[in-house]
Design a protein around this motif. Structure first.
Motif, PDB file in Angstrom:
ATOM      1  N   ALA B 103      43.694  21.816 -54.215  1.00  0.00           N
ATOM      2  CA  ALA B 103      44.530  21.108 -55.198  1.00  0.00           C
ATOM      3  C   ALA B 103      44.330  19.595 -55.064  1.00  0.00           C
ATOM      4  CB  ALA B 103      45.999  21.482 -55.015  1.00  0.00           C
ATOM      5  N   ASP B 104      44.161  19.105 -53.815  1.00  0.00           N
ATOM      6  CA  ASP B 104      43.911  17.673 -53.602  1.00  0.00           C
ATOM      7  C   ASP B 104      42.557  17.254 -54.182  1.00  0.00           C
ATOM      8  OD1 ASP B 104      46.311  17.455 -52.265  1.00  0.00           O
ATOM      9  OD2 ASP B 104      45.426  17.761 -50.274  1.00  0.00           O
ATOM     10  N   LEU B 105      41.536  18.110 -53.966  1.00  0.00           N
ATOM     11  CA  LEU B 105      40.205  17.816 -54.516  1.00  0.00           C
ATOM     12  C   LEU B 105      40.251  17.783 -56.039  1.00  0.00           C
ATOM     13  CD1 LEU B 105      37.638  19.968 -52.465  1.00  0.00           C
ATOM     14  CD2 LEU B 105      37.991  17.495 -52.344  1.00  0.00           C
ATOM     15  N   LEU B 106      40.981  18.764 -56.597  1.00  0.00           N
ATOM     16  CA  LEU B 106      41.103  18.865 -58.048  1.00  0.00           C
ATOM     17  C   LEU B 106      41.697  17.571 -58.615  1.00  0.00           C
ATOM     18  CD1 LEU B 106      40.923  20.663 -60.570  1.00  0.00           C
ATOM     19  CD2 LEU B 106      43.145  21.608 -59.997  1.00  0.00           C
ATOM     20  N   ARG B 107      42.745  17.104 -57.963  1.00  0.00           N
ATOM     21  CA  ARG B 107      43.396  15.865 -58.394  1.00  0.00           C
ATOM     22  C   ARG B 107      42.415  14.689 -58.286  1.00  0.00           C
ATOM     23  NH1 ARG B 107      45.993  11.830 -55.791  1.00  0.00           N
ATOM     24  NH2 ARG B 107      47.598  10.718 -56.992  1.00  0.00           N
ATOM     25  N   MET B 108      41.657  14.649 -57.184  1.00  0.00           N
ATOM     26  CA  MET B 108      40.677  13.579 -56.970  1.00  0.00           C
ATOM     27  C   MET B 108      39.656  13.547 -58.112  1.00  0.00           C
ATOM     28  SD  MET B 108      38.055  13.181 -53.717  1.00  0.00           S
ATOM     29  CE  MET B 108      36.887  14.490 -54.087  1.00  0.00           C
ATOM     30  N   TYR B 109      39.154  14.739 -58.498  1.00  0.00           N
ATOM     31  CA  TYR B 109      38.147  14.792 -59.554  1.00  0.00           C
ATOM     32  C   TYR B 109      38.732  14.428 -60.916  1.00  0.00           C
ATOM     33  CZ  TYR B 109      34.874  16.893 -56.252  1.00  0.00           C
ATOM     34  OH  TYR B 109      34.040  17.115 -55.201  1.00  0.00           O
ATOM     35  N   MET B 110      39.982  14.837 -61.162  1.00  0.00           N
ATOM     36  CA  MET B 110      40.621  14.499 -62.437  1.00  0.00           C
ATOM     37  C   MET B 110      40.752  12.978 -62.557  1.00  0.00           C
ATOM     38  SD  MET B 110      41.146  17.403 -63.929  1.00  0.00           S
ATOM     39  CE  MET B 110      42.329  17.221 -65.254  1.00  0.00           C
ATOM     40  N   PHE B 112      38.991  10.700 -60.843  1.00  0.00           N
ATOM     41  CA  PHE B 112      37.655  10.102 -60.883  1.00  0.00           C
ATOM     42  C   PHE B 112      37.083  10.198 -62.304  1.00  0.00           C
ATOM     43  CE2 PHE B 112      32.999  10.646 -60.518  1.00  0.00           C
ATOM     44  CZ  PHE B 112      32.667   9.406 -59.984  1.00  0.00           C
ATOM     45  N   ALA B 113      37.289  11.354 -62.940  1.00  0.00           N
ATOM     46  CA  ALA B 113      36.783  11.563 -64.299  1.00  0.00           C
ATOM     47  C   ALA B 113      37.418  10.565 -65.256  1.00  0.00           C
ATOM     48  CB  ALA B 113      37.061  12.994 -64.755  1.00  0.00           C
ATOM     49  N   SER B 114      38.722  10.406 -65.155  1.00  0.00           N
ATOM     50  CA  SER B 114      39.372   9.529 -66.135  1.00  0.00           C
ATOM     51  C   SER B 114      39.002   8.068 -65.872  1.00  0.00           C
ATOM     52  CB  SER B 114      40.880   9.786 -66.173  1.00  0.00           C
ATOM     53  OG  SER B 114      41.560   8.872 -65.377  1.00  0.00           O
ATOM     54  N   ALA B 115      38.772   7.699 -64.594  1.00  0.00           N
ATOM     55  CA  ALA B 115      38.334   6.333 -64.289  1.00  0.00           C
ATOM     56  C   ALA B 115      36.952   6.064 -64.891  1.00  0.00           C
ATOM     57  CB  ALA B 115      38.310   6.110 -62.779  1.00  0.00           C
ATOM     58  N   ASN B 116      36.148   7.123 -65.051  1.00  0.00           N
ATOM     59  CA  ASN B 116      34.813   6.968 -65.625  1.00  0.00           C
ATOM     60  C   ASN B 116      34.780   7.269 -67.132  1.00  0.00           C
ATOM     61  OD1 ASN B 116      32.472   6.441 -63.556  1.00  0.00           O
ATOM     62  ND2 ASN B 116      34.009   7.667 -62.501  1.00  0.00           N
ATOM     63  N   SER B 117      35.976   7.350 -67.731  1.00  0.00           N
ATOM     64  CA  SER B 117      36.107   7.631 -69.172  1.00  0.00           C
ATOM     65  C   SER B 117      35.521   8.976 -69.587  1.00  0.00           C
ATOM     66  CB  SER B 117      35.456   6.530 -70.016  1.00  0.00           C
ATOM     67  OG  SER B 117      35.974   5.299 -69.666  1.00  0.00           O
ATOM     68  N   PHE B 118      35.511   9.943 -68.660  1.00  0.00           N
ATOM     69  CA  PHE B 118      35.178  11.304 -69.059  1.00  0.00           C
ATOM     70  C   PHE B 118      36.483  12.015 -69.424  1.00  0.00           C
ATOM     71  CE2 PHE B 118      31.779  10.669 -65.676  1.00  0.00           C
ATOM     72  CZ  PHE B 118      30.801  10.333 -66.597  1.00  0.00           C
ATOM     73  N   ARG B 119      36.369  13.028 -70.311  1.00  0.00           N
ATOM     74  CA  ARG B 119      37.554  13.809 -70.669  1.00  0.00           C
ATOM     75  C   ARG B 119      37.578  15.077 -69.817  1.00  0.00           C
ATOM     76  NH1 ARG B 119      34.884  12.443 -74.855  1.00  0.00           N
ATOM     77  NH2 ARG B 119      34.153  14.543 -75.302  1.00  0.00           N
ATOM     78  N   ALA B 120      38.556  15.172 -68.945  1.00  0.00           N
ATOM     79  CA  ALA B 120      38.618  16.310 -68.027  1.00  0.00           C
ATOM     80  C   ALA B 120      39.735  17.259 -68.433  1.00  0.00           C
ATOM     81  CB  ALA B 120      38.842  15.820 -66.604  1.00  0.00           C
ATOM     82  N   THR B 121      39.419  18.565 -68.493  1.00  0.00           N
ATOM     83  CA  THR B 121      40.404  19.589 -68.828  1.00  0.00           C
ATOM     84  C   THR B 121      40.281  20.734 -67.827  1.00  0.00           C
ATOM     85  OG1 THR B 121      39.760  19.139 -71.108  1.00  0.00           O
ATOM     86  CG2 THR B 121      41.320  20.932 -70.767  1.00  0.00           C
ATOM     87  N   MET B 304      35.945   4.586 -44.484  1.00  0.00           N
ATOM     88  CA  MET B 304      37.111   4.579 -43.603  1.00  0.00           C
ATOM     89  C   MET B 304      38.412   4.415 -44.384  1.00  0.00           C
ATOM     90  SD  MET B 304      35.574   5.174 -40.889  1.00  0.00           S
ATOM     91  CE  MET B 304      36.996   5.125 -39.804  1.00  0.00           C
ATOM     92  N   ASN B 305      38.422   4.867 -45.618  1.00  0.00           N
ATOM     93  CA  ASN B 305      39.633   4.754 -46.428  1.00  0.00           C
ATOM     94  C   ASN B 305      39.813   6.060 -47.200  1.00  0.00           C
ATOM     95  OD1 ASN B 305      41.743   4.065 -48.059  1.00  0.00           O
ATOM     96  ND2 ASN B 305      40.859   2.120 -48.765  1.00  0.00           N
ATOM     97  N   LEU B 306      40.221   7.089 -46.480  1.00  0.00           N
ATOM     98  CA  LEU B 306      40.354   8.415 -47.070  1.00  0.00           C
ATOM     99  C   LEU B 306      41.289   8.401 -48.281  1.00  0.00           C
ATOM    100  CD1 LEU B 306      40.566  11.791 -45.388  1.00  0.00           C
ATOM    101  CD2 LEU B 306      42.547  11.143 -46.738  1.00  0.00           C
ATOM    102  N   THR B 307      42.388   7.640 -48.161  1.00  0.00           N
ATOM    103  CA  THR B 307      43.361   7.598 -49.253  1.00  0.00           C
ATOM    104  C   THR B 307      42.694   7.183 -50.559  1.00  0.00           C
ATOM    105  OG1 THR B 307      44.961   6.949 -47.591  1.00  0.00           O
ATOM    106  CG2 THR B 307      45.644   6.746 -49.882  1.00  0.00           C
ATOM    107  N   SER B 308      41.856   6.154 -50.473  1.00  0.00           N
ATOM    108  CA  SER B 308      41.188   5.660 -51.671  1.00  0.00           C
ATOM    109  C   SER B 308      40.206   6.690 -52.230  1.00  0.00           C
ATOM    110  CB  SER B 308      40.473   4.342 -51.354  1.00  0.00           C
ATOM    111  OG  SER B 308      39.717   3.937 -52.454  1.00  0.00           O
ATOM    112  N   VAL B 309      39.536   7.432 -51.338  1.00  0.00           N
ATOM    113  CA  VAL B 309      38.626   8.485 -51.807  1.00  0.00           C
ATOM    114  C   VAL B 309      39.428   9.545 -52.559  1.00  0.00           C
ATOM    115  CG1 VAL B 309      37.043  10.326 -51.119  1.00  0.00           C
ATOM    116  CG2 VAL B 309      36.963   8.121 -49.941  1.00  0.00           C
ATOM    117  N   MET B 310      40.557   9.975 -51.969  1.00  0.00           N
ATOM    118  CA  MET B 310      41.360  11.037 -52.572  1.00  0.00           C
ATOM    119  C   MET B 310      42.017  10.581 -53.879  1.00  0.00           C
ATOM    120  SD  MET B 310      40.557  13.371 -50.562  1.00  0.00           S
ATOM    121  CE  MET B 310      41.440  14.778 -51.229  1.00  0.00           C
ATOM    122  N   GLU B 311      42.175   9.266 -54.033  1.00  0.00           N
ATOM    123  CA  GLU B 311      42.708   8.737 -55.293  1.00  0.00           C
ATOM    124  C   GLU B 311      41.609   8.662 -56.350  1.00  0.00           C
ATOM    125  OE1 GLU B 311      45.957   7.743 -56.210  1.00  0.00           O
ATOM    126  OE2 GLU B 311      46.371   8.914 -54.409  1.00  0.00           O
ATOM    127  N   GLY B 312      40.385   9.002 -55.942  1.00  0.00           N
ATOM    128  CA  GLY B 312      39.264   8.997 -56.884  1.00  0.00           C
ATOM    129  C   GLY B 312      38.552   7.665 -56.962  1.00  0.00           C
TER     130      GLY B 312
END
Lengths: 252, 340
Positions: B103-110, B112-121, B304-312
């Motif tokens: 669920a954490d990975l899923l959130r990360m990808y969602m 990351f996608a929106s930061a790159n202007s992709f439409r994620a569903t 060395m910043n896991l939080t930032s990675v998980m935030e995408g």
């Protein structure tokens, strides 16, 4: 009653989309109200239709045969008539998939006529008109709104016989209109009326195609009704293996 | 109205843009260097110093162009550049903790996608009753989505104290990510990935009498592609038609993925290349919560910043580094070809 996770997910989405409290929706579902009425819509092919009690909820069996039928309707076909249209699902999907078709739809219940008209607007189908009429009426064929001959005749008429009606799940019996379900003592009353219309002079064009949904064990009986008025018939099977649709042809 | 030829020409023009830009910069810098030469021997010492400084800067620009810009232009344009992506996530070893991590990975990808202007569903998702998500399929639409996500394929490992562990012990769990190329519906036919008669379509669950007798939502569909044995089940949508459409989308993506993998393997075989191919059972990344560290094992890179990675956000750094690594591999392959 514990709801399946998937239903809960759909309800959650419906609650979020329309800003409705989820627990109220869940409670309605737990009391046995059909999911489709609570959400207020049902996808049907690529269309999304409004549904509301007591108009019959479009079924997956119907969705399946209507999509098959769209591929079989000749490009020359122009006019379609749907008898007992309910939400308008059959004529709206056919008009959507076959751009040359314009559709007339009738229902005995004015609430169905309103819903079908609303759904046409919702799906941007303009070649569509629904009106109130009873096709069991002996004078139905001269109804002022009709303009025969039709090239395609479709119907999902009420087909549940009396003994099976009593056994229906509460979800169906307590919420959906008996006028859309109950097909008379034998369940076959409406097919006789449709067969009479089908062979009436100039009501259908000479190469018209007729498609009728039937109950789980009615294919043979309904086929016989249409063959007795000299129409050629075939039966289509639904995805669950039941003979679900009788196709009848006027031509040779 | 633009014709297909116009579109092809425009695309060609757009693709050659970086080339033109690099060349313009190169000639402009060379010219500036030429113009600077007389000033290097100017009689005014301060002017000479200024010129020397300028010379150094221009020299640096030229070196940069030679060492990184030009070689990167040699990398052949990606054949998958226009494709969208279908990202499949499956929880692996570790029970509920694996589902929570998924669920954490899923959130990360969602994100990351929106930061790159992709439409994620999220097109399919199975929740775990005890928490988290058992598996999910996400559609990421937009040009370049596949190329951005493709290096995420593999086993992701997490090391942390699960929120469900009262004793506070560190667990190690995994989740598998598979990134598939997603074609537009109209392009599926062009690729000739499957024949309709090779696909068996089944509905799941009995429906009794069915039709008017039943108004329960039974929309689950399963496809089996007989030649490859691939099966796809879909039940997240409320109609059979929609589930069927989704299932065909997944089937096409899996077959397209096989096709691309096959093509790469063939190309490599003819080149006798030693480049290792991506193995999806390979552990590619470790997320260590206690140390706030994420390590990508393929390129030996740690953030060395896991939080930032998980935030995408910092995931972008991995994606960029993996893309660069891939381009360098491609260049090496090209150079080896020249030597043969």
């Amino acid at each position: 009653m514990r709801l399946p996770l998937r239903e809960l997910k759909w309800l959650r989405k419906a609650a979020a989309d329309a800003n409705r409290p989820l627990d109220a929706l869940v409670r309605r579902r737990q009391q046995g109200e059909p999911l489709q009425y609570i959400i207020g819509t049902q996808p049907f092919g690529p269309l999304e239709l409004s549904v509301r009690p007591p108009i019959l909820i479009p079924r997956p069996e119907t969705e399946h045969w209507v999509i098959e039928l769209a591929a079989r309707i000749p490009e020359s076909a122009r006019h379609l008539l749907d008898l007992g249209t309910g939400s308008g699902c059959i004529p709206l999907l056919l008009a959507h998939l076959c751009p040359a078709l314009s559709a007339h739809a009738v229902d005995v219940n004015p609430a169905a006529v309103t819903l079908a008209t609303e759904n046409a607007a919702r799906c941007s189908v303009t070649r569509f008109r629904a009106f109130q009429a009873n096709f069991l009426d002996p004078d139905f064929h001269v109804h002022a709104m009709l303009c025969p001959p039709y090239d395609v005749l479709t119907s999902n008429p009420p087909y549940i016989p009396w003994n099976e009606y009593l056994e229906l799940p509460d979800e169906v019996k307590n919420y959906e209109d008996p006028r859309a379900l109950f097909g008379g003592p034998s369940g076959l009353e409406f097919y006789h009326a449709i067969a009479r219309l089908a062979v009436r002079e100039r009501f259908l064009s000479s190469d018209a195609i007729i498609a009728l949904e039937v109950g789980h064990d009615q294919a043979e009986a309904v086929g016989a009704i249409f063959e007795s008025v000299s129409l050629r018939t075939e039966a289509w099977t639904d995805p669950w293996g039941k003979k679900r649709t009788i196709i009848a042809y006027r031509g040779t | 109205m633009s014709t297909p030829e116009d579109i092809a020409r425009l695309r060609q023009l757009k693709e050659s843009e970086p080339l033109q830009k690099a060349w313009d910069e190169w000639t402009k810098t060379k010219k500036s260097l030429e113009d600077l030469k007389p000033l290097l021997s100017d009689s005014d010492p301060s002017m000479r110093a200024l010129a020397a400084e300028e010379h150094e800067a221009l020299d640096g620009t030229l070196t940069q162009l030679l060492q990184s810009t030009f070689p990167s232009l040699l990398v052949p344009p990606s054949t998958t550049a226009s494709l969208s992506a279908l990202v499949e996530l499956k929880s692996g070893a570790g029970g509920t903790e694996s589902s929570l991590f998924l669920a954490d990975l899923l959130r990360m990808y969602m994100r990351f996608a929106s930061a790159n202007s992709f439409r994620a569903t999220v097109v399919a998702e199975n929740e775990n009753e005890a928490g988290g998500t058992k598996d999910a399929i996400v559609e990421i639409k937009g040009e370049g989505a596949y190329d951005a996500f493709r290096w995420e394929s593999g086993v992701h490992r997490v090391q942390r104290v699960p929120s469900t562990d009262a004793a506070g012990r560190v667990h190690t769990s995994t989740a598998t990510v598979i990134v598939l190329p997603l074609l537009e519906e109209k392009d599926v036919q062009k690729e000739d990935l499957f024949r309709m008669e090779d696909v068996k379509i089944e509905v799941m669950r009995a429906r009794g009498a069915g039709g008017q007798h039943v108004n329960k939502t039974e929309s689950a569909v399963r496809l089996t592609h007989i030649p490859s044995g691939i099966t796809v089940s879909m039940q997240d949508e409320r109609s059979q038609h929609q589930n069927k459409r989704r299932a065909f989308q997944v089937l096409s993506a899996r077959l397209m993925d096989q096709k691309i993998t096959r093509e790469i393997a063939e190309r490599r075989a003819t080149r006798n290349s030693l480049v290792k191919s991506a193995d999806r059972s390979e552990k590619i990344r470790t997320y260590n919560y206690a140390q706030e560290r994420v390590t990508d094992h393929r390129i030996g890179m740690s953030i060395m910043n896991l939080t930032s990675v998980m935030e995408g956000d910092a995931l972008q750094d991995f994606v960029d580094a993996l893309k660069k690594d891939h381009e360098e591999t491609l260049m090496e392959e090209m150079l080896n070809d020249q030597c043969d």
